[in-house]
Design a protein around this motif. Structure first.
Motif, PDB file in Angstrom:
ATOM      1  N   TRP A 160     -80.854  22.123  -8.094  1.00 30.84           N
ATOM      2  CA  TRP A 160     -79.878  23.211  -8.051  1.00 30.84           C
ATOM      3  C   TRP A 160     -78.709  22.846  -8.969  1.00 30.84           C
ATOM      4  O   TRP A 160     -78.413  21.670  -9.200  1.00 30.84           O
ATOM      5  CB  TRP A 160     -79.342  23.391  -6.628  1.00 30.84           C
ATOM      6  N   TYR A 161     -78.042  23.860  -9.466  1.00 32.59           N
ATOM      7  CA  TYR A 161     -76.911  23.632 -10.371  1.00 32.59           C
ATOM      8  C   TYR A 161     -75.601  23.940  -9.643  1.00 32.59           C
ATOM      9  O   TYR A 161     -75.412  25.041  -9.120  1.00 32.59           O
ATOM     10  CB  TYR A 161     -77.056  24.535 -11.598  1.00 32.59           C
ATOM     11  N   ASN A 162     -74.726  22.975  -9.619  1.00 28.96           N
ATOM     12  CA  ASN A 162     -73.446  23.108  -8.928  1.00 28.96           C
ATOM     13  C   ASN A 162     -72.363  23.490  -9.934  1.00 28.96           C
ATOM     14  O   ASN A 162     -71.788  22.633 -10.607  1.00 28.96           O
ATOM     15  CB  ASN A 162     -73.111  21.770  -8.258  1.00 28.96           C
ATOM     16  N   VAL A 163     -72.083  24.768 -10.041  1.00 31.13           N
ATOM     17  CA  VAL A 163     -71.167  25.265 -11.070  1.00 31.13           C
ATOM     18  C   VAL A 163     -69.754  24.694 -10.904  1.00 31.13           C
ATOM     19  O   VAL A 163     -68.988  24.604 -11.871  1.00 31.13           O
ATOM     20  CB  VAL A 163     -71.161  26.818 -11.065  1.00 31.13           C
ATOM     21  N   ARG A 164     -69.431  24.260  -9.676  1.00 28.98           N
ATOM     22  CA  ARG A 164     -68.085  23.693  -9.451  1.00 28.98           C
ATOM     23  C   ARG A 164     -67.815  22.508 -10.372  1.00 28.98           C
ATOM     24  O   ARG A 164     -66.671  22.246 -10.754  1.00 28.98           O
ATOM     25  CB  ARG A 164     -67.948  23.234  -7.996  1.00 28.98           C
ATOM     26  N   ALA A 165     -68.895  21.771 -10.720  1.00 26.99           N
ATOM     27  CA  ALA A 165     -68.712  20.599 -11.569  1.00 26.99           C
ATOM     28  C   ALA A 165     -68.180  20.979 -12.947  1.00 26.99           C
ATOM     29  O   ALA A 165     -67.501  20.185 -13.609  1.00 26.99           O
ATOM     30  CB  ALA A 165     -70.027  19.835 -11.698  1.00 26.99           C
ATOM     31  N   ASP A 166     -68.482  22.188 -13.390  1.00 30.29           N
ATOM     32  CA  ASP A 166     -68.029  22.645 -14.707  1.00 30.29           C
ATOM     33  C   ASP A 166     -66.736  23.449 -14.643  1.00 30.29           C
ATOM     34  O   ASP A 166     -66.229  23.877 -15.680  1.00 30.29           O
ATOM     35  CB  ASP A 166     -69.137  23.489 -15.369  1.00 30.29           C
ATOM     36  N   MET A 167     -66.222  23.685 -13.433  1.00 29.10           N
ATOM     37  CA  MET A 167     -64.995  24.483 -13.307  1.00 29.10           C
ATOM     38  C   MET A 167     -63.764  23.585 -13.458  1.00 29.10           C
ATOM     39  O   MET A 167     -63.653  22.559 -12.795  1.00 29.10           O
ATOM     40  CB  MET A 167     -64.957  25.181 -11.933  1.00 29.10           C
ATOM     41  N   LYS A 168     -62.866  24.003 -14.359  1.00 28.71           N
ATOM     42  CA  LYS A 168     -61.609  23.258 -14.480  1.00 28.71           C
ATOM     43  C   LYS A 168     -60.753  23.522 -13.251  1.00 28.71           C
ATOM     44  O   LYS A 168     -60.202  22.619 -12.638  1.00 28.71           O
ATOM     45  CB  LYS A 168     -60.852  23.702 -15.733  1.00 28.71           C
ATOM     46  N   ASN A 169     -60.619  24.785 -12.925  1.00 27.88           N
ATOM     47  CA  ASN A 169     -59.906  25.154 -11.702  1.00 27.88           C
ATOM     48  C   ASN A 169     -60.917  25.204 -10.559  1.00 27.88           C
ATOM     49  O   ASN A 169     -61.680  26.154 -10.441  1.00 27.88           O
ATOM     50  CB  ASN A 169     -59.245  26.522 -11.847  1.00 27.88           C
ATOM     51  N   LYS A 170     -60.934  24.160  -9.759  1.00 29.53           N
ATOM     52  CA  LYS A 170     -61.907  24.088  -8.665  1.00 29.53           C
ATOM     53  C   LYS A 170     -61.571  25.126  -7.599  1.00 29.53           C
ATOM     54  O   LYS A 170     -60.399  25.512  -7.444  1.00 29.53           O
ATOM     55  CB  LYS A 170     -61.876  22.693  -8.015  1.00 29.53           C
ATOM     56  N   PRO A 171     -62.575  25.578  -6.854  1.00 20.73           N
ATOM     57  CA  PRO A 171     -62.272  26.473  -5.735  1.00 20.73           C
ATOM     58  C   PRO A 171     -61.396  25.743  -4.719  1.00 20.73           C
ATOM     59  O   PRO A 171     -61.553  24.539  -4.518  1.00 20.73           O
ATOM     60  CB  PRO A 171     -63.652  26.803  -5.149  1.00 20.73           C
ATOM     61  N   ALA A 172     -60.476  26.466  -4.116  1.00 23.91           N
ATOM     62  CA  ALA A 172     -59.569  25.842  -3.145  1.00 23.91           C
ATOM     63  C   ALA A 172     -60.365  25.353  -1.937  1.00 23.91           C
ATOM     64  O   ALA A 172     -61.360  25.963  -1.561  1.00 23.91           O
ATOM     65  CB  ALA A 172     -58.516  26.850  -2.711  1.00 23.91           C
ATOM     66  N   PRO A 173     -59.931  24.258  -1.320  1.00 27.40           N
ATOM     67  CA  PRO A 173     -60.688  23.705  -0.187  1.00 27.40           C
ATOM     68  C   PRO A 173     -60.563  24.575   1.069  1.00 27.40           C
ATOM     69  O   PRO A 173     -59.605  25.336   1.218  1.00 27.40           O
ATOM     70  CB  PRO A 173     -60.029  22.344   0.046  1.00 27.40           C
ATOM     71  N   LEU A 174     -61.538  24.437   1.969  1.00 28.99           N
ATOM     72  CA  LEU A 174     -61.425  25.065   3.283  1.00 28.99           C
ATOM     73  C   LEU A 174     -60.293  24.382   4.054  1.00 28.99           C
ATOM     74  O   LEU A 174     -60.090  23.176   3.929  1.00 28.99           O
ATOM     75  CB  LEU A 174     -62.731  24.890   4.068  1.00 28.99           C
ATOM     76  N   ILE A 175     -59.581  25.158   4.822  1.00 30.47           N
ATOM     77  CA  ILE A 175     -58.413  24.648   5.549  1.00 30.47           C
ATOM     78  C   ILE A 175     -58.668  24.734   7.054  1.00 30.47           C
ATOM     79  O   ILE A 175     -59.225  25.718   7.541  1.00 30.47           O
ATOM     80  CB  ILE A 175     -57.170  25.497   5.195  1.00 30.47           C
ATOM     81  N   ASN A 176     -58.264  23.699   7.754  1.00 30.81           N
ATOM     82  CA  ASN A 176     -58.298  23.712   9.207  1.00 30.81           C
ATOM     83  C   ASN A 176     -57.128  24.552   9.717  1.00 30.81           C
ATOM     84  O   ASN A 176     -55.968  24.198   9.477  1.00 30.81           O
ATOM     85  CB  ASN A 176     -58.183  22.268   9.718  1.00 30.81           C
ATOM     86  N   PRO A 177     -57.391  25.653  10.402  1.00 30.82           N
ATOM     87  CA  PRO A 177     -56.283  26.517  10.817  1.00 30.82           C
ATOM     88  C   PRO A 177     -55.345  25.829  11.802  1.00 30.82           C
ATOM     89  O   PRO A 177     -54.179  26.229  11.932  1.00 30.82           O
ATOM     90  CB  PRO A 177     -56.992  27.723  11.459  1.00 30.82           C
ATOM     91  N   ALA A 178     -55.840  24.774  12.469  1.00 30.91           N
ATOM     92  CA  ALA A 178     -55.004  24.096  13.467  1.00 30.91           C
ATOM     93  C   ALA A 178     -53.865  23.300  12.831  1.00 30.91           C
ATOM     94  O   ALA A 178     -52.776  23.199  13.392  1.00 30.91           O
ATOM     95  CB  ALA A 178     -55.870  23.166  14.314  1.00 30.91           C
ATOM     96  N   ASN A 179     -54.131  22.723  11.639  1.00 31.88           N
ATOM     97  CA  ASN A 179     -53.096  21.863  11.054  1.00 31.88           C
ATOM     98  C   ASN A 179     -52.781  22.180   9.589  1.00 31.88           C
ATOM     99  O   ASN A 179     -51.979  21.500   8.964  1.00 31.88           O
ATOM    100  CB  ASN A 179     -53.503  20.385  11.196  1.00 31.88           C
ATOM    101  N   GLY A 180     -53.462  23.179   9.034  1.00 31.71           N
ATOM    102  CA  GLY A 180     -53.175  23.556   7.650  1.00 31.71           C
ATOM    103  C   GLY A 180     -53.666  22.564   6.619  1.00 31.71           C
ATOM    104  O   GLY A 180     -53.346  22.681   5.436  1.00 31.71           O
ATOM    105  N   GLN A 181     -54.469  21.575   7.032  1.00 30.81           N
ATOM    106  CA  GLN A 181     -54.960  20.550   6.115  1.00 30.81           C
ATOM    107  C   GLN A 181     -56.407  20.840   5.691  1.00 30.81           C
ATOM    108  O   GLN A 181     -57.171  21.430   6.461  1.00 30.81           O
ATOM    109  CB  GLN A 181     -54.920  19.166   6.790  1.00 30.81           C
TER     110      GLN A 181
END
Lengths: 458, 458
Positions: free
Chosen positions: A20-41
């Protein structure tokens, strides 16, 4: 030359991609990470693992590995129904009288009826490899649930599907396909879970909702030893598995020296579109080629074209992580008279970032025009398309008709994700002339966007 | 060597056969002619032409021309959904633990969901070529009607389908597929025809029958200028068109040097089975090769295994010509609790003669064992089969299990005629354990055979 291109381009079995090809590896601006709603991290691997299989958590968080090996067991299963054909739409071109050359990648020739199986088999495999007993999920109309039940039957995994109660009762056919594959299908809300019991106590006559079914499936996963929760779209891991679509498409085009000008796909959670366009986006990101890439969404649920780019819950129940995406707000519910699928309020974080960075465009189309395109396509190409897929057909036809006006011989490729055999109630509405277009007002959208969570991570 | 055989053998487009094969040309004992019930004489071309298209009458009566060209327009349409794959059932072999090698020719990857399209497009073409406005037909569950509506949409022919009223109301999905393809679907009995009006006057609450729908379709054809009646099975012309299945199968097998030991197909009216086995029967007739050929029929409608070889009406309404065939009597009606299709009381005259002459054998199987085979197949091969097709699966599995006992490495080929996506009500019965086997008593069969017409032509 032209005539040498067959109606259907089938790759040989050994041409099915091995990675499979992971397009994120070629992205300069990576997708923002998932955030835990409990602590915002940002969520870590260890926080995700109680819910998802370990290997899938790794894939979810991996922004760097460009190529990820497809395990042999998955590859073998892929051979059962892949490679899927890349079809030259000669009949449609002829009917339109267009100089455009139209191709579609058809993912519907399997019993799940769609591309969903590409990720279902991967997720089931990693669950099996981890030694789990089974997986839980939710399903609305049942397309994803069907794919997952097929995958679990293959690996001998228990498959527990929470199906929105009104679909369970009113659309019994996909339910029976799932049961034939051995899945346990439970109408949601149910007495199996705390959240189900609570909702039933409060609203005994409720017909359920996808948000509630998600909550039950997640609870069922975390409260049973040896179970995890799996999801059929939106997540990075799902988009990754779906790149098999785009990689096969590119191999088939390259084989005949065809370079597309426009690539079109429908967009709900974004995984099929992301899978189709990833290899082409990769070339754009690396400056190797340029393509016009169009995401097509329903005018009644227009995340890209009328949503906002912000952190939001992935579910209406607001128990899932926060994702940064184009969203209409997690409390946005498309009109009940919207028949054409693609009802998700948000969009894949990967595609959201790519759209935000101008690497693709988006169009919203109304459902009666979508079904008109579906009917026209069915009559000449011999495939009754799924309403979701027909969003892409609509724009492909529109672009081909533009070529007719300008005389341009553009090459158009679109994703035909599935068949409409279980969507005949919607076709009946269209045939009877009782289907209408419902477009949310600016006030509707503003109201649900006003409820976005206040997060400012990263 | 063995491993070089792919999971799916696809022929190239230019390997689709250019001619149909007319097995009658190789038969020493020709099938008995159709008889006019009014005078006991064989029907002539001119007697058939008011009902059927001229070219199709010619094909019906032609016992001599061995190869009949497939017109270019039909060939082009075939490319839309053909060649169909010949699948090596590696997954099923593995699940059974058999040394047998199993292949199936899969005809379900088109929107009609079955092989019916192979003849529908031919019949629509000849109607168009003759300058007709349209065609009429009857349909029960809707498989044939769907195929015909697709073919008529392609050639711009009017398509009038008389659909048994209870199916029209209770199984609306195939009805909507037909409507999407532009067909006029009328619940039968209707006020459109004399026979319909008469039946409704007498039985206003009737839910219809296939016999009544046939009568209405024939009346509609002969009473409208520019219309003819078309039929989806039983007739010689239909079996002829279906030989595309067997010819492709043989080409694919020859390509890999595979010689089958056993060839299996389900038998209702006989056209799919006849189409699959014709090229192999031809080799037997010419003394070039030998194969074990098995027709599989439902135990609840066992024409071959418990019927008699005699002239009989092709329809319960007793308005159609007489055909010499294995029959249970035109008044035989399979139990309503029989879910698995293949409900016709008689059998193709070609296959009947071949069976009578010992060129093939037949087996009757019970429906619960058929659905058990269907489920087992679906879980490992990823295709939810039609109940009709599953009769062949049952016997293919039985034969493969015999090989497991004996250690023989036989090569088994069977016809998988279609998908079960519109048969989920029957699957639901099976999943719920409410399906039963109903086998007619000897007295039942004797009673309907006692009503055979007294004809002794030829």
């Amino acid at each position: 030359m032209e005539e040498k291109i067959p109606y259907k381009i089938y790759l040989a079995e050994d041409e099915i991609p091995r990675q499979w090809y992971n397009v994120r590896a070629d992205m300069k601006n990576k997708p923002a990470p998932l955030i835990n709603p409990a602590n915002g991290q940002p969520l870590s691997q260890s926080e995700l693992e109680p819910i998802f299989c370990a290997e899938l958590c790794k894939q979810e968080l991996d922004n760097d590995t460009k190529w990820i090996d497809i395990p042999d067991e998955i590859y073998k299963f892929y051979k059962m129904y892949r490679p899927s054909p890349l079809v030259r739409a000669y009949f449609l071109e002829n009917a339109l009288g267009t100089p455009a050359k139209i191709y579609y990648k058809f993912e519907g020739n399997n019993t799940s009826g769609s591309h969903k199986l590409n990720s279902a088999i991967a997720q089931a495999y990693y669950a099996k490899k981890q030694g789990l007993k089974g997986v839980t999920t939710e399903t609305g109309a049942g397309q994803w649930g069907t794919a997952l039940s097929m995958a679990c039957a293959y690996f001998g995994l228990d498959c527990q599907v929470y199906m929105v109660k009104c679909s369970y009762e009113q659309k019994p056919f996909r339910r029976e396909v799932m049961r034939t594959y051995g899945a346990k299908v439970t109408p949601s809300p149910s007495m199996n879970t705390n959240i189900g019991r609570k909702i039933l106590a409060e609203y005994p006559d409720t017909t359920g909702s996808l948000g509630c079914a998600i909550s039950e499936a997640v609870e069922a996963a975390v409260s049973q030893e040896g179970y995890r929760y799996v999801l059929g779209s939106v997540l990075n891991q799902v988009l990754l598995h779906q790149t098999i679509i785009g990689l096969e498409t590119k191999t088939a085009l390259d084989k005949y020296g065809i370079k597309p000008d426009i690539i079109i796909g429908c967009a709900g959670g974004g995984s099929n579109l992301g899978g189709l366009v990833s290899p082409f986006i990769g070339e754009k990101l690396r400056g190797e080629a340029d393509y016009q890439i169009i995401a097509v969404e329903p005018a009644s649920c227009p995340s890209f074209t009328r949503g906002t780019f912000a952190y939001d819950f992935c579910d209406t129940g607001m128990i899932c992580p926060l994702a940064k995406m184009y969203t209409l707000g997690s409390q946005f519910i498309p009109s009940a008279s919207h028949a054409g699928g693609l009802r998700f309020h948000g969009m894949s974080t990967i595609l959201s970032q790519l759209y935000h960075d101008g690497l693709m465009e988006a169009r919203a189309v109304e459902q009666t025009s979508v079904f008109a395109a579906a009917e026209q396509f069915a009559r000449v190409e011999g495939i009754l398309p799924a309403p979701e897929s027909s969003h892409a057909i609509r724009v492909a036809i529109d672009e081909a008709l533009k070529c007719k006006q300008t005389g341009e011989e553009k090459t158009i490729v679109f994703g035909l994700t599935g068949t409409g055999y279980f969507d005949l109630v919607a076709y009946e509405q269209f045939n009877n002339g009782t289907m209408s277009d419902v477009i949310p007002t600016d006030a509707d959208i503003a109201a649900s966007i006003a409820q976005l969570p206040k997060v400012d991570a990263k």
